[in-house]
Design a protein around this motif. Structure first.
Motif, PDB file in Angstrom:
ATOM      1  N   ASN A  31       0.821  -1.229   0.000  1.00  0.00           N
ATOM      2  CA  ASN A  31       0.000   0.000   0.000  1.00  0.00           C
ATOM      3  C   ASN A  31       0.848   1.269   0.000  1.00  0.00           C
ATOM      4  O   ASN A  31       0.525   2.238   0.683  1.00  0.00           O
ATOM      5  N   SER A  32       1.901   1.292  -0.792  1.00  0.00           N
ATOM      6  CA  SER A  32       2.721   2.492  -0.912  1.00  0.00           C
ATOM      7  C   SER A  32       2.158   3.408  -1.987  1.00  0.00           C
ATOM      8  O   SER A  32       1.976   3.002  -3.146  1.00  0.00           O
ATOM      9  N   TYR A  36      -2.472  -5.466  -0.728  1.00  0.00           N
ATOM     10  CA  TYR A  36      -2.857  -5.448   0.686  1.00  0.00           C
ATOM     11  C   TYR A  36      -3.867  -6.535   1.042  1.00  0.00           C
ATOM     12  O   TYR A  36      -3.960  -6.942   2.203  1.00  0.00           O
ATOM     13  N   LYS A  37      -4.593  -7.057   0.063  1.00  0.00           N
ATOM     14  CA  LYS A  37      -5.547  -8.121   0.346  1.00  0.00           C
ATOM     15  C   LYS A  37      -4.849  -9.444   0.674  1.00  0.00           C
ATOM     16  O   LYS A  37      -5.492 -10.386   1.163  1.00  0.00           O
ATOM     17  N   LYS A  90      -7.816   2.010   3.332  1.00  0.00           N
ATOM     18  CA  LYS A  90      -9.133   2.614   3.100  1.00  0.00           C
ATOM     19  C   LYS A  90      -9.026   3.751   2.083  1.00  0.00           C
ATOM     20  O   LYS A  90      -9.873   3.890   1.194  1.00  0.00           O
ATOM     21  N   LYS A  91      -7.966   4.562   2.216  1.00  0.00           N
ATOM     22  CA  LYS A  91      -7.747   5.655   1.260  1.00  0.00           C
ATOM     23  C   LYS A  91      -7.528   5.114  -0.149  1.00  0.00           C
ATOM     24  O   LYS A  91      -8.043   5.657  -1.129  1.00  0.00           O
ATOM     25  N   ILE A  92      -6.751   4.029  -0.246  1.00  0.00           N
ATOM     26  CA  ILE A  92      -6.474   3.435  -1.556  1.00  0.00           C
ATOM     27  C   ILE A  92      -7.777   2.942  -2.188  1.00  0.00           C
ATOM     28  O   ILE A  92      -8.034   3.169  -3.378  1.00  0.00           O
ATOM     29  N   ASN A  93      -8.617   2.280  -1.383  1.00  0.00           N
ATOM     30  CA  ASN A  93      -9.896   1.786  -1.898  1.00  0.00           C
ATOM     31  C   ASN A  93     -10.753   2.928  -2.423  1.00  0.00           C
ATOM     32  O   ASN A  93     -11.426   2.804  -3.459  1.00  0.00           O
ATOM     33  N   LEU A 132      -9.295   4.058  -5.777  1.00  0.00           N
ATOM     34  CA  LEU A 132      -9.533   3.087  -6.848  1.00  0.00           C
ATOM     35  C   LEU A 132     -10.999   3.059  -7.288  1.00  0.00           C
ATOM     36  O   LEU A 132     -11.291   2.684  -8.426  1.00  0.00           O
ATOM     37  N   SER A 133     -11.898   3.447  -6.407  1.00  0.00           N
ATOM     38  CA  SER A 133     -13.324   3.447  -6.746  1.00  0.00           C
ATOM     39  C   SER A 133     -13.818   4.814  -7.227  1.00  0.00           C
ATOM     40  O   SER A 133     -15.006   4.982  -7.500  1.00  0.00           O
ATOM     41  N   GLU A 134     -12.921   5.782  -7.357  1.00  0.00           N
ATOM     42  CA  GLU A 134     -13.286   7.127  -7.790  1.00  0.00           C
ATOM     43  C   GLU A 134     -13.554   7.132  -9.301  1.00  0.00           C
ATOM     44  O   GLU A 134     -12.653   6.899 -10.107  1.00  0.00           O
TER      45      GLU A 134
END
Length: 359
Positions: free
Chosen positions: A293-294, A314-315, A330-333, A336-338
């Motif tokens: 998650n970098s 991360y999964k 959470k920020k990455i998710n 990615l969903s934006e």
């Protein structure tokens, strides 16, 4: 011509500062301040001064100051007094000038002392923030314990606080910023542009060659933020899957290279060079970037026309005992969903299994 003071803590912030100087603030006098929170900061400031990239450039040794404030009640009280009065700051050379604008990202106590002193010289000073990668857009201001003492007393004295003077948020994607500041676009860094050329010479990226198809960017969550998430095990499994000769690890500045070498992994000898400086001006579209998650895998990739494939792994880790890693994920998710980033993130995913990284 405006006089601007820009404070940065990380190399990504430094890159943003250089881009601001070569574009929006080309005709202004910009004083750059680089703190010692980044590795090799002193040598970097020396190289910046040797190339006269900014009108003035200073190293700010604030790391020791912050540590002293944390351990000493007397120093802590002293900082509160300085934040209120704006008198007798830390004695840095850059505090002695009149500035029209202060730009920063990290909202730490030492910065508030500097602001208070600059405010005494110019009560009309404008304060702005700039981005620290796409994950920083949702980062809002916060009130520290000291602020609950400092802010009311500054108001009684008729002085504005740091947050009350804020106006702009300088960023590469203003359409994604939903905060209360005025978003101002930082022009995109072109591969053949001035900033890319400056960075290549500043960090001598000519030695950074990557014949390996897979580049793994380590994070800090095996040793920070809580319980280890098992990143090293994921890297070893990835190397076994794609062939150890086809994978190299870009080690995080705060991580230990030894733990990767001991595991028999190839380690990037150029890990001390900021990755953003390496990637700018290069074509990595035939490479695959891997990370738990970098955020560094996205910083430059999103600005480029030819992008690498990127897999967040991360999964495949256990984040349950690491609150910081979970918050970062959470920020990455969310990114990615934006929907507005769909085109820019078309080659980015977070697979459920390691087999998905095979190209």
């Amino acid at each position: 011509m405006k006089k601007i003071l820009c404070v940065c803590n990380t190399y990504f912030q430094l890159i943003g500062m250089i881009q601001l100087k070569t574009t929006l603030f080309q005709q202004d006098e910009l004083t750059a301040v680089f703190t010692d929170h980044s590795k090799d900061a002193e040598q970097t400031v020396d190289r910046l001064n040797a190339r006269s990239i900014f009108e003035h450039c200073y190293l700010w040794k604030s790391k020791k100051q912050l540590a002293l404030q944390t351990s000493s009640r007397r120093e802590n009280i002293s900082v509160i007094i300085k934040e209120i009065s704006g008198l007798s700051g830390f004695g840095n050379l850059f505090e002695n000038e009149f500035y029209d604008e202060l730009i920063y990202y990290n909202q730490f106590d030492n910065l508030k002392v500097v602001f208070a002193e600059l405010y005494e010289k110019n009560p009309q000073i404008k304060v702005s923030r700039f981005e620290e990668g796409i994950f920083s857009y949702a980062d809002g201001e916060y009130l520290a314990k000291k602020d609950k003492i400092v802010n009311p007393l500054r108001k009684i004295l008729g002085k504005k606080t740091l947050l009350e003077c804020q106006q702009n948020f300088y960023c590469f994607y203003p359409e994604l910023y939903e905060g209360h500041l005025n978003p101002v676009q930082i022009p995109r860094i072109e591969a053949d542009g001035k900033t890319a050329q400056v960075l290549s010479k500043l960090f001598d990226t000519s030695t950074a060659v990557y014949p390996q198809k897979y580049i793994f960017f380590s994070s800090v969550f095996d040793f920070e933020g809580g319980a280890p998430v098992g990143e090293l095990e994921v890297i070893k499994k990835a190397a076994a899957l794609v062939g150890s000769e086809n994978l190299i690890v870009k080690v995080h500045p705060r991580d230990s290279i030894d733990r990767f070498v001991s595991a028999g992994l190839n380690v990037d000898k150029n890990s001390a060079i900021p990755w953003e400086a390496i990637q700018l001006g290069r074509d990595f579209s035939n490479h695959v970037f891997l990370t738990v998650n970098s955020g560094s895998v996205l910083s430059v990739s999103m600005l480029q026309e030819k992008k690498p494939k990127i897999h967040f792994l991360y999964k495949l880790c256990d984040l349950s005992g690491n609150p910081s890693a979970a918050a970062n994920t959470k920020k990455i998710n969310e990114i990615l969903s934006e929907a507005r980033l769909k085109d820019k993130l078309s080659d980015v995913d977070a697979p459920e299994t390691l087999d998905a990284i095979l190209d």
